[in-house]
Design a protein around this motif. Structure first.
Motif, PDB file in Angstrom:
ATOM      1  N   GLN A 131       2.098  13.228   4.310  1.00  0.00           N
ATOM      2  CA  GLN A 131       1.680  12.651   5.594  1.00  0.00           C
ATOM      3  C   GLN A 131       0.849  11.389   5.346  1.00  0.00           C
ATOM      4  OE1 GLN A 131       2.668  13.290   8.504  1.00  0.00           O
ATOM      5  NE2 GLN A 131       1.082  13.294  10.017  1.00  0.00           N
ATOM      6  N   LEU A 132      -0.100  11.481   4.437  1.00  0.00           N
ATOM      7  CA  LEU A 132      -0.960  10.345   4.099  1.00  0.00           C
ATOM      8  C   LEU A 132      -0.137   9.183   3.548  1.00  0.00           C
ATOM      9  CD1 LEU A 132      -3.964   9.544   4.025  1.00  0.00           C
ATOM     10  CD2 LEU A 132      -4.091  10.548   1.752  1.00  0.00           C
ATOM     11  N   ASP A 133       0.802   9.472   2.666  1.00  0.00           N
ATOM     12  CA  ASP A 133       1.662   8.421   2.096  1.00  0.00           C
ATOM     13  C   ASP A 133       2.509   7.743   3.172  1.00  0.00           C
ATOM     14  OD1 ASP A 133       0.657   9.079  -0.416  1.00  0.00           O
ATOM     15  OD2 ASP A 133       2.437  10.232  -1.013  1.00  0.00           O
ATOM     16  N   ASP A 134       3.039   8.542   4.105  1.00  0.00           N
ATOM     17  CA  ASP A 134       3.848   7.975   5.187  1.00  0.00           C
ATOM     18  C   ASP A 134       3.020   7.029   6.060  1.00  0.00           C
ATOM     19  OD1 ASP A 134       6.050   9.422   4.313  1.00  0.00           O
ATOM     20  OD2 ASP A 134       5.905  10.950   5.899  1.00  0.00           O
ATOM     21  N   ILE A 135       1.827   7.461   6.423  1.00  0.00           N
ATOM     22  CA  ILE A 135       0.964   6.628   7.264  1.00  0.00           C
ATOM     23  C   ILE A 135       0.575   5.349   6.521  1.00  0.00           C
ATOM     24  CG2 ILE A 135      -1.274   6.488   8.425  1.00  0.00           C
ATOM     25  CD1 ILE A 135      -0.949   9.553   8.976  1.00  0.00           C
ATOM     26  N   ALA A 136       0.281   5.465   5.227  1.00  0.00           N
ATOM     27  CA  ALA A 136      -0.064   4.283   4.430  1.00  0.00           C
ATOM     28  C   ALA A 136       1.103   3.299   4.388  1.00  0.00           C
ATOM     29  CB  ALA A 136      -0.474   4.702   3.016  1.00  0.00           C
ATOM     30  N   GLU A 137       2.308   3.828   4.277  1.00  0.00           N
ATOM     31  CA  GLU A 137       3.496   2.965   4.247  1.00  0.00           C
ATOM     32  C   GLU A 137       3.673   2.235   5.572  1.00  0.00           C
ATOM     33  OE1 GLU A 137       6.685   0.819   3.070  1.00  0.00           O
ATOM     34  OE2 GLU A 137       5.366   2.009   1.785  1.00  0.00           O
ATOM     35  N   TRP A 138       3.543   2.966   6.686  1.00  0.00           N
ATOM     36  CA  TRP A 138       3.673   2.336   8.012  1.00  0.00           C
ATOM     37  C   TRP A 138       2.592   1.283   8.216  1.00  0.00           C
ATOM     38  CZ3 TRP A 138       3.571   7.880  10.259  1.00  0.00           C
ATOM     39  CH2 TRP A 138       4.788   8.508  10.014  1.00  0.00           C
ATOM     40  N   SER A 139       1.377   1.596   7.802  1.00  0.00           N
ATOM     41  CA  SER A 139       0.256   0.656   7.961  1.00  0.00           C
ATOM     42  C   SER A 139       0.475  -0.596   7.133  1.00  0.00           C
ATOM     43  CB  SER A 139      -1.061   1.322   7.541  1.00  0.00           C
ATOM     44  OG  SER A 139      -1.329   2.441   8.340  1.00  0.00           O
ATOM     45  N   THR A 140       0.944  -0.410   5.912  1.00  0.00           N
ATOM     46  CA  THR A 140       1.212  -1.550   5.027  1.00  0.00           C
ATOM     47  C   THR A 140       2.292  -2.443   5.623  1.00  0.00           C
ATOM     48  OG1 THR A 140       0.565  -0.259   3.092  1.00  0.00           O
ATOM     49  CG2 THR A 140       1.947  -2.194   2.696  1.00  0.00           C
ATOM     50  N   GLN A 141       3.338  -1.826   6.163  1.00  0.00           N
ATOM     51  CA  GLN A 141       4.414  -2.611   6.779  1.00  0.00           C
ATOM     52  C   GLN A 141       3.907  -3.392   7.984  1.00  0.00           C
ATOM     53  OE1 GLN A 141       7.799  -0.100   7.614  1.00  0.00           O
ATOM     54  NE2 GLN A 141       8.045   0.479   5.480  1.00  0.00           N
ATOM     55  N   LEU A 142       3.077  -2.755   8.810  1.00  0.00           N
ATOM     56  CA  LEU A 142       2.538  -3.448   9.978  1.00  0.00           C
ATOM     57  C   LEU A 142       1.679  -4.643   9.554  1.00  0.00           C
ATOM     58  CD1 LEU A 142       2.042  -3.718  13.044  1.00  0.00           C
ATOM     59  CD2 LEU A 142       0.088  -2.169  12.750  1.00  0.00           C
ATOM     60  N   LEU A 143       0.788  -4.422   8.582  1.00  0.00           N
ATOM     61  CA  LEU A 143      -0.053  -5.529   8.121  1.00  0.00           C
ATOM     62  C   LEU A 143       0.790  -6.643   7.502  1.00  0.00           C
ATOM     63  CD1 LEU A 143      -3.124  -3.630   6.672  1.00  0.00           C
ATOM     64  CD2 LEU A 143      -3.100  -5.184   8.634  1.00  0.00           C
ATOM     65  N   ALA A 144       1.768  -6.280   6.712  1.00  0.00           N
ATOM     66  CA  ALA A 144       2.635  -7.294   6.097  1.00  0.00           C
ATOM     67  C   ALA A 144       3.356  -8.111   7.166  1.00  0.00           C
ATOM     68  CB  ALA A 144       3.639  -6.624   5.157  1.00  0.00           C
ATOM     69  N   GLN A 145       3.796  -7.437   8.226  1.00  0.00           N
ATOM     70  CA  GLN A 145       4.478  -8.133   9.325  1.00  0.00           C
ATOM     71  C   GLN A 145       3.511  -9.052  10.063  1.00  0.00           C
ATOM     72  OE1 GLN A 145       5.574  -5.536  12.513  1.00  0.00           O
ATOM     73  NE2 GLN A 145       6.933  -7.035  13.452  1.00  0.00           N
ATOM     74  N   ARG A 146       2.351  -8.527  10.443  1.00  0.00           N
ATOM     75  CA  ARG A 146       1.398  -9.307  11.245  1.00  0.00           C
ATOM     76  C   ARG A 146       0.741 -10.431  10.462  1.00  0.00           C
ATOM     77  NH1 ARG A 146       1.031  -7.218  16.518  1.00  0.00           N
ATOM     78  NH2 ARG A 146       2.862  -5.902  16.555  1.00  0.00           N
ATOM     79  N   LEU A 147       0.627 -10.275   9.156  1.00  0.00           N
ATOM     80  CA  LEU A 147      -0.033 -11.295   8.342  1.00  0.00           C
ATOM     81  C   LEU A 147       0.976 -12.085   7.500  1.00  0.00           C
ATOM     82  CD1 LEU A 147      -3.155  -9.248   7.125  1.00  0.00           C
ATOM     83  CD2 LEU A 147      -2.886 -10.628   9.199  1.00  0.00           C
ATOM     84  N   SER A 148       2.221 -12.097   7.932  1.00  0.00           N
ATOM     85  CA  SER A 148       3.277 -12.757   7.147  1.00  0.00           C
ATOM     86  C   SER A 148       3.051 -14.261   6.992  1.00  0.00           C
ATOM     87  CB  SER A 148       4.650 -12.501   7.769  1.00  0.00           C
ATOM     88  OG  SER A 148       4.724 -13.063   9.067  1.00  0.00           O
TER      89      SER A 148
END
Length: 167
Positions: free
Chosen positions: A101-118
C-alpha cells in the motif's frame, strides 16, 4: 534577517500550499486517510517501533496515535506484536500488505509531482527539497515552546490571533 514583507509573503505561500497538500491527499485511497498514511510512512522509514515512539514522531497525542494505529491494523497494514522487553507494550510493524500500500501511494505521489513539476529543472526540484527540509528542521522540536508575542492590552484584545512582531 529578512524583511517583514518577505515573512508576510511566506505566510501567504504557506496558506496556498494547503491546496497542494489537498491535491496530494486526493491520491490516498478512501480507506487510507492522512493519519493512517503517516503511520505507515513512519514505520516504513524508521522500522518497527513502540506506539510511544510513533506518537512522538507524529507529534500527536497518544490517543490520536492509537486511533490511527487501530485503523491501519484493522486493514491488515500493520501488526502489533508483543514487545519482548516489556510484555505490556506492543511493537508496531508494517505488514507486506502495508508495504505494498505504501509503495503504491509513493508511486502515485511521485508520478503526480513529476507531472506537475515537469517544467522545473532538476536543480530547482533539488533546491525546493533542500529548502523544505531546512524549514522543517527549523521547526523540528515542537515540544520547545516558541517565543510568545507580547500580550495585548485590554483595548487590543480580540478573538484574532495576535501578530508576531518582526523587526
Amino acid at each position: 534577517m529578512a524583511e517583514r514583507a518577505q515573512y508576510e509573503e511566506l505566510i501567504r505561500q504557506f496558506s496556498a500550499f494547503g491546496a497542494v497538500k489537498r491535491e496530494m491527499a486526493r491520491l490516498l485511497p478512501s480507506d487510507c486517510p492522512g493519519g493512517a498514511f503517516g503511520v505507515m510512512t513512519l514505520l516504513g522509514r524508521h522500522g518497527d517501533m513502540r506506539m510511544s515512539k510513533l506518537a512522538e514522531l507524529l507529534a500527536v497525542d497518544m490517543s490520536v496515535t492509537s486511533r490511527h494505529v487501530a485503523h491501519v491494523a484493522d486493514r491488515g497494514w500493520i501488526e502489533r506484536l508483543p514487545d519482548p522487553a516489556d510484555k505490556r507494550s506492543r511493537i508496531l510493524s508494517l505488514t507486506p500488505e502495508g508495504q505494498t500500500q505504501l509503495d503504491d501511494i509513493a508511486e502515485w505521489s511521485t508520478q503526480l509531482l513529476a507531472q506537475r513539476l515537469s517544467d522545473w529543472s532538476d536543480d530547482e526540484v533539488g533546491q525546493l527539497s533542500r529548502l523544505m527540509a531546512r524549514l522543517r528542521a527549523s521547526f523540528d522540536d515542537c515540544r520547545v515552546p516558541a517565543a510568545r508575542p507580547p500580550a495585548l492590552s485590554g483595548d487590543e484584545q480580540s478573538t484574532r490571533t495576535p501578530a508576531i512582531t518582526i523587526k
